[in-house]
Design a protein around this motif. Structure first.
Motif, PDB file in Angstrom:
ATOM      1  N   LYS A  54       0.874  -1.028   0.267  1.00 47.78           N
ATOM      2  CA  LYS A  54       0.145   0.316  -0.436  1.00 47.78           C
ATOM      3  C   LYS A  54       0.958   1.587  -0.100  1.00 47.78           C
ATOM      4  O   LYS A  54       0.100   2.638  -0.701  1.00 47.78           O
ATOM      5  CB  LYS A  54      -1.211   0.730   1.335  1.00 47.78           C
ATOM      6  N   VAL A  55       1.881   1.388   0.630  1.00 43.93           N
ATOM      7  CA  VAL A  55       2.567   2.418   1.374  1.00 43.93           C
ATOM      8  C   VAL A  55       3.811   2.529  -0.078  1.00 43.93           C
ATOM      9  O   VAL A  55       3.832   3.579  -0.465  1.00 43.93           O
ATOM     10  CB  VAL A  55       3.599   2.358   2.539  1.00 43.93           C
ATOM     11  N   TYR A  56       4.480   1.887  -1.146  1.00 39.65           N
ATOM     12  CA  TYR A  56       5.400   1.595  -1.888  1.00 39.65           C
ATOM     13  C   TYR A  56       5.610   2.290  -2.742  1.00 39.65           C
ATOM     14  O   TYR A  56       5.952   3.040  -3.266  1.00 39.65           O
ATOM     15  CB  TYR A  56       6.499   1.207  -1.184  1.00 39.65           C
ATOM     16  N   PRO A  57       4.344   1.665  -3.362  1.00 42.18           N
ATOM     17  CA  PRO A  57       3.728   1.942  -4.638  1.00 42.18           C
ATOM     18  C   PRO A  57       3.252   3.175  -4.722  1.00 42.18           C
ATOM     19  O   PRO A  57       3.604   3.757  -5.752  1.00 42.18           O
ATOM     20  CB  PRO A  57       2.475   0.636  -4.974  1.00 42.18           C
ATOM     21  N   ALA A  58       2.879   3.500  -4.261  1.00 38.30           N
ATOM     22  CA  ALA A  58       2.461   4.954  -3.594  1.00 38.30           C
ATOM     23  C   ALA A  58       3.437   6.140  -4.006  1.00 38.30           C
ATOM     24  O   ALA A  58       3.845   7.062  -4.580  1.00 38.30           O
ATOM     25  CB  ALA A  58       1.445   5.303  -2.798  1.00 38.30           C
ATOM     26  N   LEU A  59       4.457   5.753  -2.991  1.00 35.68           N
ATOM     27  CA  LEU A  59       5.434   6.580  -2.561  1.00 35.68           C
ATOM     28  C   LEU A  59       6.445   6.161  -4.228  1.00 35.68           C
ATOM     29  O   LEU A  59       7.074   7.563  -4.648  1.00 35.68           O
ATOM     30  CB  LEU A  59       6.633   5.997  -1.880  1.00 35.68           C
ATOM     31  N   ARG A  60       6.044   5.538  -4.962  1.00 40.36           N
ATOM     32  CA  ARG A  60       7.012   5.633  -6.155  1.00 40.36           C
ATOM     33  C   ARG A  60       6.612   6.346  -7.264  1.00 40.36           C
ATOM     34  O   ARG A  60       7.644   7.228  -7.668  1.00 40.36           O
ATOM     35  CB  ARG A  60       7.433   3.965  -7.083  1.00 40.36           C
ATOM     36  N   ASP A  68      15.646   4.149  -5.434  1.00 40.46           N
ATOM     37  CA  ASP A  68      16.225   2.515  -4.999  1.00 40.46           C
ATOM     38  C   ASP A  68      15.573   2.981  -3.843  1.00 40.46           C
ATOM     39  O   ASP A  68      16.232   1.998  -3.119  1.00 40.46           O
ATOM     40  CB  ASP A  68      17.025   3.913  -5.140  1.00 40.46           C
ATOM     41  N   ASP A  69      15.859   4.257  -2.791  1.00 37.00           N
ATOM     42  CA  ASP A  69      15.301   3.710  -1.372  1.00 37.00           C
ATOM     43  C   ASP A  69      14.410   2.849  -1.141  1.00 37.00           C
ATOM     44  O   ASP A  69      14.731   1.779  -0.259  1.00 37.00           O
ATOM     45  CB  ASP A  69      14.404   4.899  -0.870  1.00 37.00           C
ATOM     46  N   VAL A  70      12.929   2.573  -1.923  1.00 40.33           N
ATOM     47  CA  VAL A  70      12.739   2.251  -2.284  1.00 40.33           C
ATOM     48  C   VAL A  70      12.747   1.052  -2.409  1.00 40.33           C
ATOM     49  O   VAL A  70      12.272   0.164  -1.376  1.00 40.33           O
ATOM     50  CB  VAL A  70      10.947   2.411  -3.396  1.00 40.33           C
ATOM     51  N   GLU A  71      13.242   0.252  -3.466  1.00 39.51           N
ATOM     52  CA  GLU A  71      13.912  -0.830  -4.081  1.00 39.51           C
ATOM     53  C   GLU A  71      14.726  -1.310  -2.595  1.00 39.51           C
ATOM     54  O   GLU A  71      14.590  -3.063  -1.998  1.00 39.51           O
ATOM     55  CB  GLU A  71      14.254  -0.460  -5.005  1.00 39.51           C
ATOM     56  N   HIS A  72      15.570  -0.877  -2.447  1.00 35.61           N
ATOM     57  CA  HIS A  72      16.170  -0.658  -1.039  1.00 35.61           C
ATOM     58  C   HIS A  72      15.349  -1.123   0.263  1.00 35.61           C
ATOM     59  O   HIS A  72      16.003  -2.162   0.857  1.00 35.61           O
ATOM     60  CB  HIS A  72      17.284   0.105  -0.528  1.00 35.61           C
ATOM     61  N   SER A  73      14.676  -0.638   0.981  1.00 36.03           N
ATOM     62  CA  SER A  73      13.914  -1.003   1.868  1.00 36.03           C
ATOM     63  C   SER A  73      13.615  -2.699   1.785  1.00 36.03           C
ATOM     64  O   SER A  73      13.064  -3.291   2.427  1.00 36.03           O
ATOM     65  CB  SER A  73      12.445  -0.460   2.378  1.00 36.03           C
ATOM     66  N   HIS A 111      18.462  -1.783  11.993  1.00 36.30           N
ATOM     67  CA  HIS A 111      19.735  -0.963  10.174  1.00 36.30           C
ATOM     68  C   HIS A 111      18.124   0.064   8.802  1.00 36.30           C
ATOM     69  O   HIS A 111      18.108   1.062   9.003  1.00 36.30           O
ATOM     70  CB  HIS A 111      19.969  -1.543  10.164  1.00 36.30           C
ATOM     71  N   HIS A 112      17.327  -0.763   9.243  1.00 35.84           N
ATOM     72  CA  HIS A 112      16.345  -0.536   8.276  1.00 35.84           C
ATOM     73  C   HIS A 112      15.378   0.830   8.562  1.00 35.84           C
ATOM     74  O   HIS A 112      14.614   1.341   8.208  1.00 35.84           O
ATOM     75  CB  HIS A 112      15.559  -2.365   7.596  1.00 35.84           C
ATOM     76  N   ALA A 113      14.813  -0.068   9.880  1.00 33.71           N
ATOM     77  CA  ALA A 113      13.626   1.080  10.288  1.00 33.71           C
ATOM     78  C   ALA A 113      14.860   2.570  10.553  1.00 33.71           C
ATOM     79  O   ALA A 113      13.666   3.536  10.448  1.00 33.71           O
ATOM     80  CB  ALA A 113      13.493   0.594  12.150  1.00 33.71           C
ATOM     81  N   ASP A 114      16.302   2.715  11.273  1.00 33.67           N
ATOM     82  CA  ASP A 114      16.693   3.946  10.525  1.00 33.67           C
ATOM     83  C   ASP A 114      16.433   4.486   9.610  1.00 33.67           C
ATOM     84  O   ASP A 114      17.118   6.011   9.151  1.00 33.67           O
ATOM     85  CB  ASP A 114      17.901   3.850  11.337  1.00 33.67           C
ATOM     86  N   GLU A 115      16.776   3.542   7.920  1.00 33.82           N
ATOM     87  CA  GLU A 115      17.244   3.674   6.964  1.00 33.82           C
ATOM     88  C   GLU A 115      15.733   5.000   6.884  1.00 33.82           C
ATOM     89  O   GLU A 115      15.990   5.507   5.849  1.00 33.82           O
ATOM     90  CB  GLU A 115      17.755   3.057   6.294  1.00 33.82           C
ATOM     91  N   GLU A 116      14.755   3.912   6.812  1.00 35.09           N
ATOM     92  CA  GLU A 116      13.403   3.864   6.159  1.00 35.09           C
ATOM     93  C   GLU A 116      13.455   5.451   6.837  1.00 35.09           C
ATOM     94  O   GLU A 116      12.363   6.494   6.245  1.00 35.09           O
ATOM     95  CB  GLU A 116      12.633   3.216   7.163  1.00 35.09           C
ATOM     96  N   GLU A 117      13.153   5.951   8.276  1.00 40.23           N
ATOM     97  CA  GLU A 117      12.927   7.015   9.142  1.00 40.23           C
ATOM     98  C   GLU A 117      14.332   7.986   8.155  1.00 40.23           C
ATOM     99  O   GLU A 117      13.226   8.758   7.779  1.00 40.23           O
ATOM    100  CB  GLU A 117      12.722   6.956  10.124  1.00 40.23           C
ATOM    101  N   ARG A 118      14.942   7.857   8.056  1.00 44.99           N
ATOM    102  CA  ARG A 118      15.313   9.124   7.263  1.00 44.99           C
ATOM    103  C   ARG A 118      15.529   9.487   6.120  1.00 44.99           C
ATOM    104  O   ARG A 118      16.049  10.198   5.587  1.00 44.99           O
ATOM    105  CB  ARG A 118      16.879   8.701   7.919  1.00 44.99           C
ATOM    106  N   LEU A 120      12.995   7.466   3.208  1.00 43.39           N
ATOM    107  CA  LEU A 120      11.481   7.276   3.098  1.00 43.39           C
ATOM    108  C   LEU A 120       9.826   8.124   3.536  1.00 43.39           C
ATOM    109  O   LEU A 120       9.724   9.060   3.081  1.00 43.39           O
ATOM    110  CB  LEU A 120      11.009   5.543   2.495  1.00 43.39           C
ATOM    111  N   LEU A 121      10.723   8.199   5.138  1.00 44.63           N
ATOM    112  CA  LEU A 121       9.480   8.802   6.036  1.00 44.63           C
ATOM    113  C   LEU A 121       9.557  10.062   5.514  1.00 44.63           C
ATOM    114  O   LEU A 121       9.163  11.027   5.747  1.00 44.63           O
ATOM    115  CB  LEU A 121       9.160   8.307   7.167  1.00 44.63           C
ATOM    116  N   ASN A 122      11.182  10.863   5.789  1.00 42.07           N
ATOM    117  CA  ASN A 122      11.150  12.325   5.742  1.00 42.07           C
ATOM    118  C   ASN A 122      10.549  12.863   4.073  1.00 42.07           C
ATOM    119  O   ASN A 122       9.681  13.850   4.235  1.00 42.07           O
ATOM    120  CB  ASN A 122      12.572  12.662   5.312  1.00 42.07           C
ATOM    121  N   ASP A 123      11.100  11.514   3.269  1.00 44.11           N
ATOM    122  CA  ASP A 123      10.070  12.525   1.813  1.00 44.11           C
ATOM    123  C   ASP A 123       9.009  12.545   2.048  1.00 44.11           C
ATOM    124  O   ASP A 123       8.850  13.298   1.182  1.00 44.11           O
ATOM    125  CB  ASP A 123      10.783  11.204   0.540  1.00 44.11           C
TER     126      ASP A 123
END
Length: 167
Positions: A54-60, A68-73, A111-118, A120-123
């Motif tokens: 639900k979230v990543y496809p919309a953020l793309r 790349d951040d989405v793919e990495h997540s 590691h994932h949560a930290d990266e995602e917060e910095r 995708l979530l900030n974006d």
């Protein structure tokens, strides 16, 4: 601004904080580690699947959100699921093996949560309209609840997810 109850960013952050709480419980030798792991497994799997569905496809679709951040997540979800499966398959919650597998899971998820917060979530906070974040929050919460209701954290289900992702 959407309420904390509906904003997809806040809902994801709330899950991340709950996972941290469960890690503390699982590290406590006096606690019911198996129960904490059961809750954690469901939460992690439901959270990851709901993000991917639900979230990543919309953020793309947003030009200021890095694909790349989405793919990495998504890749990191796979790593976390593999670490989760390894822990679920340890029978003795008081063993050294259990503690080692727990730490591998903690490392992967934090590691994932930290990266995602910095990233995708900030974006998402900066580039996605409040109304859209509320819509995404509703879709995320609904998908997450459906996965939890389906017992998504069972060892059999996690094994299937890992196998289908080539893990």
């Amino acid at each position: 601004m959407p309420s904390a109850e509906s904003d997809v960013v806040e809902l994801i952050l709330r899950d991340h904080r709950r996972m941290e709480d469960l890690f503390r419980t699982m590290r406590n030798a006096e606690a019911d580690r198996a129960a904490a792991l059961g809750e954690f497994a469901g939460l992690l799997v439901a959270h990851s699947l709901a993000e991917e569905e639900k979230v990543y496809p919309a953020l793309r679709r947003y030009k200021n959100v890095d694909d790349d951040d989405v793919e990495h997540s998504v890749h990191e979800h796979g790593e976390a699921n593999e670490a989760l499966l390894a822990l679920l398959e340890v029978e003795d919650t008081s063993s050294k093996e259990w503690e080692e597998k727990l730490e591998a899971l903690v490392t992967a998820v934090n590691h994932h949560a930290d990266e995602e917060e910095r990233t995708l979530l900030n974006d998402a906070r900066e580039n996605v309209a409040d109304s859209r974040r509320a819509q995404l929050g509703e879709a995320f919460a609904k998908a997450r609840a459906e996965h939890l209701d389906a017992g998504c954290g069972s060892v059999e289900n996690v094994r299937g997810i890992v196998a289908s992702s080539g893990g």
